[in-house]
Design a protein around this motif. Sequence first.
Motif, PDB file in Angstrom:
ATOM      1  N   GLN A 132     -26.037  61.588  30.468  1.00 41.26           N
ATOM      2  CA  GLN A 132     -26.802  62.149  29.177  1.00 41.26           C
ATOM      3  C   GLN A 132     -27.769  61.965  28.358  1.00 41.26           C
ATOM      4  OE1 GLN A 132     -23.531  64.948  27.450  1.00 41.26           O
ATOM      5  NE2 GLN A 132     -23.504  66.341  29.446  1.00 41.26           N
ATOM      6  N   PHE A 133     -27.170  60.700  27.942  1.00 42.48           N
ATOM      7  CA  PHE A 133     -28.113  59.543  27.019  1.00 42.48           C
ATOM      8  C   PHE A 133     -28.925  59.498  27.913  1.00 42.48           C
ATOM      9  CE2 PHE A 133     -27.955  55.319  25.936  1.00 42.48           C
ATOM     10  CZ  PHE A 133     -28.552  55.213  25.114  1.00 42.48           C
ATOM     11  N   VAL A 134     -28.045  58.925  28.835  1.00 41.84           N
ATOM     12  CA  VAL A 134     -29.461  57.867  29.864  1.00 41.84           C
ATOM     13  C   VAL A 134     -30.703  58.610  29.894  1.00 41.84           C
ATOM     14  CG1 VAL A 134     -29.949  56.830  31.892  1.00 41.84           C
ATOM     15  CG2 VAL A 134     -27.755  56.125  30.991  1.00 41.84           C
ATOM     16  N   GLU A 135     -30.789  59.577  30.678  1.00 44.04           N
ATOM     17  CA  GLU A 135     -31.540  60.688  30.051  1.00 44.04           C
ATOM     18  C   GLU A 135     -32.140  61.424  28.811  1.00 44.04           C
ATOM     19  OE1 GLU A 135     -29.269  64.079  32.681  1.00 44.04           O
ATOM     20  OE2 GLU A 135     -31.046  63.617  34.683  1.00 44.04           O
ATOM     21  N   CYS A 136     -31.521  61.273  27.813  1.00 46.66           N
ATOM     22  CA  CYS A 136     -32.103  61.475  26.862  1.00 46.66           C
ATOM     23  C   CYS A 136     -33.351  60.392  26.728  1.00 46.66           C
ATOM     24  CB  CYS A 136     -30.949  61.785  25.767  1.00 46.66           C
ATOM     25  SG  CYS A 136     -29.956  63.239  25.852  1.00 46.66           S
ATOM     26  N   ILE A 137     -32.412  59.670  26.508  1.00 47.58           N
ATOM     27  CA  ILE A 137     -33.750  58.242  26.180  1.00 47.58           C
ATOM     28  C   ILE A 137     -34.759  57.473  27.342  1.00 47.58           C
ATOM     29  CG2 ILE A 137     -32.354  57.476  24.068  1.00 47.58           C
ATOM     30  CD1 ILE A 137     -31.916  55.035  26.085  1.00 47.58           C
ATOM     31  N   GLY A 138     -34.732  58.303  28.586  1.00 43.02           N
ATOM     32  CA  GLY A 138     -35.577  57.944  29.528  1.00 43.02           C
ATOM     33  C   GLY A 138     -35.086  56.515  30.471  1.00 43.02           C
ATOM     34  N   LEU A 139     -33.656  55.835  30.136  1.00 43.03           N
ATOM     35  CA  LEU A 139     -33.443  54.828  30.582  1.00 43.03           C
ATOM     36  C   LEU A 139     -34.158  55.138  32.259  1.00 43.03           C
ATOM     37  CD1 LEU A 139     -33.093  51.575  29.141  1.00 43.03           C
ATOM     38  CD2 LEU A 139     -30.416  52.115  29.851  1.00 43.03           C
ATOM     39  N   ASN A 140     -33.731  56.037  32.913  1.00 41.33           N
ATOM     40  CA  ASN A 140     -33.639  55.986  33.524  1.00 41.33           C
ATOM     41  C   ASN A 140     -34.720  55.956  34.409  1.00 41.33           C
ATOM     42  OD1 ASN A 140     -33.992  59.281  33.235  1.00 41.33           O
ATOM     43  ND2 ASN A 140     -32.206  59.131  34.772  1.00 41.33           N
ATOM     44  N   GLN A 141     -35.434  56.073  34.255  1.00 38.93           N
ATOM     45  CA  GLN A 141     -37.340  56.014  34.715  1.00 38.93           C
ATOM     46  C   GLN A 141     -37.125  54.819  35.529  1.00 38.93           C
ATOM     47  OE1 GLN A 141     -40.397  56.528  31.525  1.00 38.93           O
ATOM     48  NE2 GLN A 141     -39.709  58.259  30.595  1.00 38.93           N
ATOM     49  N   LYS A 142     -36.533  54.241  35.508  1.00 38.21           N
ATOM     50  CA  LYS A 142     -36.620  53.157  36.695  1.00 38.21           C
ATOM     51  C   LYS A 142     -35.362  53.066  36.393  1.00 38.21           C
ATOM     52  CE  LYS A 142     -38.362  48.739  34.147  1.00 38.21           C
ATOM     53  NZ  LYS A 142     -39.363  47.517  34.347  1.00 38.21           N
ATOM     54  N   PRO A 143     -35.165  51.825  37.517  1.00 39.88           N
ATOM     55  CA  PRO A 143     -33.539  51.470  37.914  1.00 39.88           C
ATOM     56  C   PRO A 143     -33.419  50.451  36.583  1.00 39.88           C
ATOM     57  CG  PRO A 143     -34.759  51.818  39.810  1.00 39.88           C
ATOM     58  CD  PRO A 143     -34.828  51.758  38.865  1.00 39.88           C
ATOM     59  N   PHE A 144     -32.022  50.251  36.114  1.00 36.37           N
ATOM     60  CA  PHE A 144     -31.930  49.830  34.904  1.00 36.37           C
ATOM     61  C   PHE A 144     -30.696  48.651  34.954  1.00 36.37           C
ATOM     62  CE2 PHE A 144     -29.803  53.970  33.752  1.00 36.37           C
ATOM     63  CZ  PHE A 144     -28.898  53.425  33.383  1.00 36.37           C
ATOM     64  N   HIS A 145     -30.056  47.621  34.490  1.00 31.57           N
ATOM     65  CA  HIS A 145     -29.244  46.927  34.999  1.00 31.57           C
ATOM     66  C   HIS A 145     -27.690  46.784  33.788  1.00 31.57           C
ATOM     67  CE1 HIS A 145     -27.466  42.881  35.686  1.00 31.57           C
ATOM     68  NE2 HIS A 145     -25.951  43.005  35.205  1.00 31.57           N
ATOM     69  N   LEU A 146     -26.724  47.511  34.174  1.00 35.80           N
ATOM     70  CA  LEU A 146     -25.216  47.828  33.536  1.00 35.80           C
ATOM     71  C   LEU A 146     -24.392  47.078  33.623  1.00 35.80           C
ATOM     72  CD1 LEU A 146     -24.651  50.570  31.842  1.00 35.80           C
ATOM     73  CD2 LEU A 146     -23.671  51.778  34.627  1.00 35.80           C
ATOM     74  N   VAL A 147     -24.083  46.723  32.296  1.00 40.19           N
ATOM     75  CA  VAL A 147     -22.882  45.891  32.359  1.00 40.19           C
ATOM     76  C   VAL A 147     -21.739  46.505  31.044  1.00 40.19           C
ATOM     77  CG1 VAL A 147     -22.458  44.001  30.818  1.00 40.19           C
ATOM     78  CG2 VAL A 147     -24.491  43.816  31.700  1.00 40.19           C
ATOM     79  N   GLY A 148     -20.427  46.714  31.437  1.00 38.12           N
ATOM     80  CA  GLY A 148     -19.512  46.597  31.013  1.00 38.12           C
ATOM     81  C   GLY A 148     -18.490  46.145  31.001  1.00 38.12           C
ATOM     82  N   THR A 149     -17.319  46.189  29.652  1.00 34.17           N
ATOM     83  CA  THR A 149     -16.492  45.292  29.767  1.00 34.17           C
ATOM     84  C   THR A 149     -15.301  46.191  29.060  1.00 34.17           C
ATOM     85  OG1 THR A 149     -15.119  43.177  28.338  1.00 34.17           O
ATOM     86  CG2 THR A 149     -16.433  45.128  26.742  1.00 34.17           C
ATOM     87  N   SER A 150     -14.149  46.087  29.924  1.00 33.29           N
ATOM     88  CA  SER A 150     -12.915  46.168  29.881  1.00 33.29           C
ATOM     89  C   SER A 150     -12.788  47.965  29.888  1.00 33.29           C
ATOM     90  CB  SER A 150     -11.883  46.454  28.409  1.00 33.29           C
ATOM     91  OG  SER A 150     -10.934  47.094  28.240  1.00 33.29           O
ATOM     92  N   MET A 151     -12.867  49.154  29.520  1.00 32.51           N
ATOM     93  CA  MET A 151     -12.891  50.739  29.270  1.00 32.51           C
ATOM     94  C   MET A 151     -14.147  50.600  29.974  1.00 32.51           C
ATOM     95  SD  MET A 151     -12.929  53.508  26.948  1.00 32.51           S
ATOM     96  CE  MET A 151     -14.426  53.051  25.748  1.00 32.51           C
ATOM     97  N   GLY A 152     -15.006  50.096  29.365  1.00 37.30           N
ATOM     98  CA  GLY A 152     -16.745  50.455  29.594  1.00 37.30           C
ATOM     99  C   GLY A 152     -16.987  49.704  30.819  1.00 37.30           C
ATOM    100  N   GLY A 153     -16.212  48.651  31.253  1.00 38.21           N
ATOM    101  CA  GLY A 153     -16.696  48.293  32.292  1.00 38.21           C
ATOM    102  C   GLY A 153     -15.761  49.186  34.016  1.00 38.21           C
ATOM    103  N   MET A 154     -14.889  49.968  33.503  1.00 37.90           N
ATOM    104  CA  MET A 154     -14.501  50.851  34.284  1.00 37.90           C
ATOM    105  C   MET A 154     -15.197  51.771  34.714  1.00 37.90           C
ATOM    106  SD  MET A 154     -11.020  53.145  32.997  1.00 37.90           S
ATOM    107  CE  MET A 154     -10.205  53.749  34.783  1.00 37.90           C
ATOM    108  N   ILE A 155     -15.708  52.539  33.420  1.00 38.71           N
ATOM    109  CA  ILE A 155     -17.232  53.521  32.814  1.00 38.71           C
ATOM    110  C   ILE A 155     -18.132  52.996  33.939  1.00 38.71           C
ATOM    111  CG2 ILE A 155     -17.683  55.356  31.935  1.00 38.71           C
ATOM    112  CD1 ILE A 155     -15.350  55.152  29.584  1.00 38.71           C
ATOM    113  N   ALA A 156     -18.526  51.688  33.801  1.00 35.65           N
ATOM    114  CA  ALA A 156     -19.861  51.568  33.990  1.00 35.65           C
ATOM    115  C   ALA A 156     -19.828  51.367  36.157  1.00 35.65           C
ATOM    116  CB  ALA A 156     -20.422  49.801  34.760  1.00 35.65           C
TER     117      ALA A 156
END
Length: 312
Positions: A132-156
């Motif tokens: 929902q956040f990604v759509e709100c700021i339009g980040l998915n207008q083109k593919p992006f690199h996703l980085v996450g650590t620990s819990m963030g890595g799991m969710i990424a």
Amino acid sequence: MELSLANIFLKIVSIVGLISALTLVTVYHLLPRAKISRIMIWYKRQKRGVAVNYVEHEGYRFCYFCRGEPGLQPSALILHGLAFNKDIWLNTIKFLPKDLHLVCLDMPGHGETTCLLRDSYAAVDQAKKIHQFVECIGLNQKPFHLVGTSMGGMIAGVYAAQYPSEVSGLSLLCPLGLRYPDDNNNAFKRLREQSIKSHDVFKLGLYHPSTKNMQLLKGYVADWRQQNAFLVKCFLDLSNPKSEYSLHDNMSNISAPTQVLWGKDDQLFPKDLPASALACLAMAKALTCRERRATQQLLRWKGYTRSAVSHR
């Protein structure tokens, strides 16, 4: 006479400098930890040149900071771990290219993002919120690199599996959510064995637990004491049987170039990626040279120097 005046001036400067140093030390140790932490974070935000922004989706507020503007190269969305917030990346982003568009998000319920105890904080549900956040700021207008650590890595990882067309590259740093042959390597199990209020849990995440770094972490702890109910809720939702292995169970659906890393001095997570997880990622392609360089620069500060695997 001139020599005497010079000596007097030097003595005055020395005394003023000594008083200033003593004042700083006193303030550092006597001010509330949360207040010191906020001052340090404010200073680092100014130094890194990041802008804090807010966006709402159906009354739910997301808080994030960004640096740079979208360009020819993929943007990077960076996700933090449990009990931290976007500012934990302020020391890290100084190693990343200045022309790289960065977005660091306060995860659902964390930092200044809306916290609702009635919501589910299981990995799949958090991934939906982040979408929902990604759509709100339009980040998915083109593919992006996703980085996450620990819990963030799991969710990424779960996000990359659920929304494969949006992710150009995936970097998972000591991610939760994997199955291990030896159950003693289960990070959720090890975290359960320690008090979630304990400073020792946070200390495990520091490569160099210096006085300065510990003071900053204690500030985080002080800020979170009033929201301890949320931390417990989030941990229980993530570690329940339906969510605990979400990353592992979704790995076969990840199509983006993927990199998974652990630190050689990591005290919480195992050093070696399970063979079963390697098999699930066998179809992923190698990261591009630029993406790999950017990730390696990001890892320099965090001490991830061993067991770095690019999967093909």
